[in-house]
Scaffold this motif. Sequence first.
Motif, PDB file in Angstrom:
ATOM      1  N   ALA A 199     -20.253  19.767  31.318  1.00  0.00           N
ATOM      2  CA  ALA A 199     -20.495  18.514  32.040  1.00  0.00           C
ATOM      3  C   ALA A 199     -21.443  17.610  31.268  1.00  0.00           C
ATOM      4  O   ALA A 199     -21.205  16.399  31.125  1.00  0.00           O
ATOM      5  CB  ALA A 199     -21.051  18.814  33.425  1.00  0.00           C
ATOM      6  N   VAL A 200     -22.525  18.187  30.729  1.00  0.00           N
ATOM      7  CA  VAL A 200     -23.484  17.397  29.953  1.00  0.00           C
ATOM      8  C   VAL A 200     -22.850  16.917  28.647  1.00  0.00           C
ATOM      9  O   VAL A 200     -23.034  15.768  28.229  1.00  0.00           O
ATOM     10  CB  VAL A 200     -24.758  18.221  29.669  1.00  0.00           C
ATOM     11  N   LEU A 201     -22.089  17.792  28.009  1.00  0.00           N
ATOM     12  CA  LEU A 201     -21.436  17.438  26.743  1.00  0.00           C
ATOM     13  C   LEU A 201     -20.497  16.252  26.917  1.00  0.00           C
ATOM     14  O   LEU A 201     -20.557  15.275  26.153  1.00  0.00           O
ATOM     15  CB  LEU A 201     -20.663  18.650  26.219  1.00  0.00           C
ATOM     16  N   LEU A 202     -19.633  16.320  27.912  1.00  0.00           N
ATOM     17  CA  LEU A 202     -18.660  15.254  28.119  1.00  0.00           C
ATOM     18  C   LEU A 202     -19.316  13.928  28.496  1.00  0.00           C
ATOM     19  O   LEU A 202     -18.808  12.848  28.177  1.00  0.00           O
ATOM     20  CB  LEU A 202     -17.655  15.666  29.198  1.00  0.00           C
ATOM     21  N   LYS A 203     -20.454  14.027  29.149  1.00  0.00           N
ATOM     22  CA  LYS A 203     -21.143  12.817  29.610  1.00  0.00           C
ATOM     23  C   LYS A 203     -21.928  12.131  28.491  1.00  0.00           C
ATOM     24  O   LYS A 203     -22.160  10.918  28.535  1.00  0.00           O
ATOM     25  CB  LYS A 203     -22.091  13.203  30.752  1.00  0.00           C
ATOM     26  N   THR A 204     -22.343  12.905  27.450  1.00  0.00           N
ATOM     27  CA  THR A 204     -23.333  12.360  26.513  1.00  0.00           C
ATOM     28  C   THR A 204     -22.955  12.406  25.039  1.00  0.00           C
ATOM     29  O   THR A 204     -23.458  11.595  24.253  1.00  0.00           O
ATOM     30  CB  THR A 204     -24.673  13.119  26.667  1.00  0.00           C
ATOM     31  N   TYR A 205     -22.100  13.339  24.631  1.00  0.00           N
ATOM     32  CA  TYR A 205     -21.920  13.555  23.201  1.00  0.00           C
ATOM     33  C   TYR A 205     -21.341  12.335  22.482  1.00  0.00           C
ATOM     34  O   TYR A 205     -21.687  12.058  21.324  1.00  0.00           O
ATOM     35  CB  TYR A 205     -21.013  14.766  22.963  1.00  0.00           C
ATOM     36  N   VAL A 206     -20.497  11.597  23.150  1.00  0.00           N
ATOM     37  CA  VAL A 206     -19.841  10.446  22.532  1.00  0.00           C
ATOM     38  C   VAL A 206     -20.852   9.393  22.074  1.00  0.00           C
ATOM     39  O   VAL A 206     -20.585   8.613  21.155  1.00  0.00           O
ATOM     40  CB  VAL A 206     -18.805   9.835  23.507  1.00  0.00           C
ATOM     41  N   TYR A 207     -22.034   9.362  22.667  1.00  0.00           N
ATOM     42  CA  TYR A 207     -23.035   8.348  22.323  1.00  0.00           C
ATOM     43  C   TYR A 207     -23.812   8.700  21.046  1.00  0.00           C
ATOM     44  O   TYR A 207     -24.493   7.843  20.489  1.00  0.00           O
ATOM     45  CB  TYR A 207     -24.015   8.154  23.482  1.00  0.00           C
ATOM     46  N   ASP A 208     -23.759   9.993  20.638  1.00  0.00           N
ATOM     47  CA  ASP A 208     -24.409  10.438  19.400  1.00  0.00           C
ATOM     48  C   ASP A 208     -25.839   9.920  19.297  1.00  0.00           C
ATOM     49  O   ASP A 208     -26.234   9.285  18.313  1.00  0.00           O
ATOM     50  CB  ASP A 208     -23.595   9.981  18.190  1.00  0.00           C
ATOM     51  N   SER A 209     -26.620  10.169  20.323  1.00  0.00           N
ATOM     52  CA  SER A 209     -27.976   9.604  20.386  1.00  0.00           C
ATOM     53  C   SER A 209     -29.044  10.682  20.219  1.00  0.00           C
ATOM     54  O   SER A 209     -28.981  11.734  20.856  1.00  0.00           O
ATOM     55  CB  SER A 209     -28.189   8.892  21.729  1.00  0.00           C
ATOM     56  N   PRO A 210     -30.067  10.402  19.395  1.00  0.00           N
ATOM     57  CA  PRO A 210     -31.176  11.344  19.258  1.00  0.00           C
ATOM     58  C   PRO A 210     -32.190  11.234  20.398  1.00  0.00           C
ATOM     59  O   PRO A 210     -33.092  12.058  20.512  1.00  0.00           O
ATOM     60  CB  PRO A 210     -31.819  10.935  17.935  1.00  0.00           C
ATOM     61  N   ILE A 211     -32.050  10.196  21.227  1.00  0.00           N
ATOM     62  CA  ILE A 211     -32.977   9.975  22.344  1.00  0.00           C
ATOM     63  C   ILE A 211     -32.171   9.791  23.633  1.00  0.00           C
ATOM     64  O   ILE A 211     -30.986   9.467  23.593  1.00  0.00           O
ATOM     65  CB  ILE A 211     -33.876   8.742  22.093  1.00  0.00           C
ATOM     66  N   PRO A 212     -32.791  10.028  24.795  1.00  0.00           N
ATOM     67  CA  PRO A 212     -32.060   9.874  26.056  1.00  0.00           C
ATOM     68  C   PRO A 212     -31.737   8.414  26.335  1.00  0.00           C
ATOM     69  O   PRO A 212     -32.570   7.530  26.140  1.00  0.00           O
ATOM     70  CB  PRO A 212     -33.032  10.437  27.091  1.00  0.00           C
ATOM     71  N   LEU A 213     -30.510   8.155  26.769  1.00  0.00           N
ATOM     72  CA  LEU A 213     -30.081   6.803  27.106  1.00  0.00           C
ATOM     73  C   LEU A 213     -29.913   6.666  28.615  1.00  0.00           C
ATOM     74  O   LEU A 213     -29.786   7.673  29.330  1.00  0.00           O
ATOM     75  CB  LEU A 213     -28.753   6.481  26.414  1.00  0.00           C
ATOM     76  N   HIS A 214     -29.911   5.435  29.075  1.00  0.00           N
ATOM     77  CA  HIS A 214     -29.683   5.173  30.493  1.00  0.00           C
ATOM     78  C   HIS A 214     -28.326   5.742  30.907  1.00  0.00           C
ATOM     79  O   HIS A 214     -27.317   5.516  30.237  1.00  0.00           O
ATOM     80  CB  HIS A 214     -29.712   3.667  30.770  1.00  0.00           C
ATOM     81  N   GLY A 215     -28.314   6.482  31.980  1.00  0.00           N
ATOM     82  CA  GLY A 215     -27.082   7.085  32.464  1.00  0.00           C
ATOM     83  C   GLY A 215     -26.892   8.531  32.047  1.00  0.00           C
ATOM     84  O   GLY A 215     -25.980   9.203  32.550  1.00  0.00           O
ATOM     85  N   PHE A 216     -27.725   9.035  31.125  1.00  0.00           N
ATOM     86  CA  PHE A 216     -27.642  10.451  30.775  1.00  0.00           C
ATOM     87  C   PHE A 216     -28.080  11.277  31.994  1.00  0.00           C
ATOM     88  O   PHE A 216     -28.974  10.862  32.749  1.00  0.00           O
ATOM     89  CB  PHE A 216     -28.533  10.766  29.575  1.00  0.00           C
ATOM     90  N   PRO A 217     -27.455  12.411  32.225  1.00  0.00           N
ATOM     91  CA  PRO A 217     -27.639  13.121  33.503  1.00  0.00           C
ATOM     92  C   PRO A 217     -28.969  13.852  33.657  1.00  0.00           C
ATOM     93  O   PRO A 217     -29.521  14.381  32.700  1.00  0.00           O
ATOM     94  CB  PRO A 217     -26.483  14.129  33.496  1.00  0.00           C
ATOM     95  N   ARG A 218     -29.420  13.863  34.892  1.00  0.00           N
ATOM     96  CA  ARG A 218     -30.532  14.693  35.343  1.00  0.00           C
ATOM     97  C   ARG A 218     -29.970  15.846  36.174  1.00  0.00           C
ATOM     98  O   ARG A 218     -28.746  15.939  36.356  1.00  0.00           O
ATOM     99  CB  ARG A 218     -31.516  13.871  36.167  1.00  0.00           C
ATOM    100  N   LEU A 219     -30.847  16.681  36.681  1.00  0.00           N
ATOM    101  CA  LEU A 219     -30.414  17.831  37.473  1.00  0.00           C
ATOM    102  C   LEU A 219     -29.508  17.417  38.627  1.00  0.00           C
ATOM    103  O   LEU A 219     -28.447  18.019  38.855  1.00  0.00           O
ATOM    104  CB  LEU A 219     -31.640  18.588  38.006  1.00  0.00           C
ATOM    105  N   PHE A 220     -29.889  16.362  39.360  1.00  0.00           N
ATOM    106  CA  PHE A 220     -29.097  15.915  40.515  1.00  0.00           C
ATOM    107  C   PHE A 220     -27.679  15.531  40.088  1.00  0.00           C
ATOM    108  O   PHE A 220     -26.694  15.894  40.728  1.00  0.00           O
ATOM    109  CB  PHE A 220     -29.786  14.733  41.200  1.00  0.00           C
ATOM    110  N   ASP A 221     -27.590  14.822  38.951  1.00  0.00           N
ATOM    111  CA  ASP A 221     -26.272  14.397  38.464  1.00  0.00           C
ATOM    112  C   ASP A 221     -25.440  15.597  38.031  1.00  0.00           C
ATOM    113  O   ASP A 221     -24.238  15.670  38.315  1.00  0.00           O
ATOM    114  CB  ASP A 221     -26.445  13.443  37.275  1.00  0.00           C
ATOM    115  N   ILE A 222     -26.075  16.526  37.354  1.00  0.00           N
ATOM    116  CA  ILE A 222     -25.366  17.718  36.880  1.00  0.00           C
ATOM    117  C   ILE A 222     -24.874  18.546  38.062  1.00  0.00           C
ATOM    118  O   ILE A 222     -23.738  19.044  38.061  1.00  0.00           O
ATOM    119  CB  ILE A 222     -26.288  18.552  35.955  1.00  0.00           C
TER     120      ILE A 222
END
Length: 319
Positions: A21-44
């Motif tokens: 779930a985290v991979l699909l939500k974030t990997y495409v952005y290829d970011s070294p830092i957290p971006l707006h919309g990256f998941p927290r516990l509640f989202d996960i």
Amino acid sequence: DVVENTQKFSKPELAKLISTAVLLKTYVYDSPIPLHGFPRLFDIANMVYEPQKFMKNNWNPSDIPEVLEEVSSSPNMIFLNEKDGVFWFWRIANVNEQIDSEMERIKSEEQDRILSELKRFVEALTFGKRPPRKGKPAKVTPIEVKIFNKRNFKVTSDPEVEIPNDDAYKLIVYVAESVTKEELYSLIYRYREGERRFKNTVAVMSPVSSTAFQKCEGLTARLLACEAVAEKLTEIYAGMPDEVKSIQKSLIDKIKRAAETELQDAILSAFKKIAYPKFENGRQSIGDAQSSETAVSLVEHAYLALTQPLIGKIIEEKE
């Protein structure tokens, strides 16, 4: 990370769901830092919770934060990052890879340093209590052990260490992969060049197996590796923004805390065997016992082993 390493967790399938779930939500952005919309516990939790699937696998919603913590603290998840409760994957490996490399170097080149640091942890757990685990109620009621005290114990790996020749009960915690019967006999019955006058006073605790001891050594090496990598962080991530270094430093701290917790548990699982003076038909020999109970300190293990009915070593009588 997701396919292979999630099989190493306490609930592999749930760990795989969370990681995917985290991979699909974030990997495409290829970011070294957290971006707006990256998941927290509640989202996960919202992404992975399906009542029928959880019921089928005998999972509870409360398993989600526990497994997420396990996954994010694992040295195996080298592309997963976390900052301030936000989780994401990045294509560049995190500090886990450097920690693993440094750990192998320390294991190969710095055995004396590992042993010294392990002794420090063993000494802290001999009379000190293992801290309660975060979010988990204590399962063990501490035992007040009066027969051994802090003035009369040693943590050592020297079979020729001098142990006072007096009538106080003494607990020796022998920190080595193995100890021979001859070494045990010497520790319990010998004093300098002769026989010990007070022969019924020394008990020696040692690991239950070489495998258990090696696990303690490996975790100690991981802790030392965390410290070494933290010191080289600026060099490793040269040219990266300070926020990237801060994120990796937080990850090191998290890995170190997890390794320290695991090391405490490993020590309490390893050091459960105890040798004691035994007298049969007028002859002195070595008895051995092992605590089968759960304890929060090594002195409790010694007490639980020596007070077993079949052992017959009534240590409370001589106070």
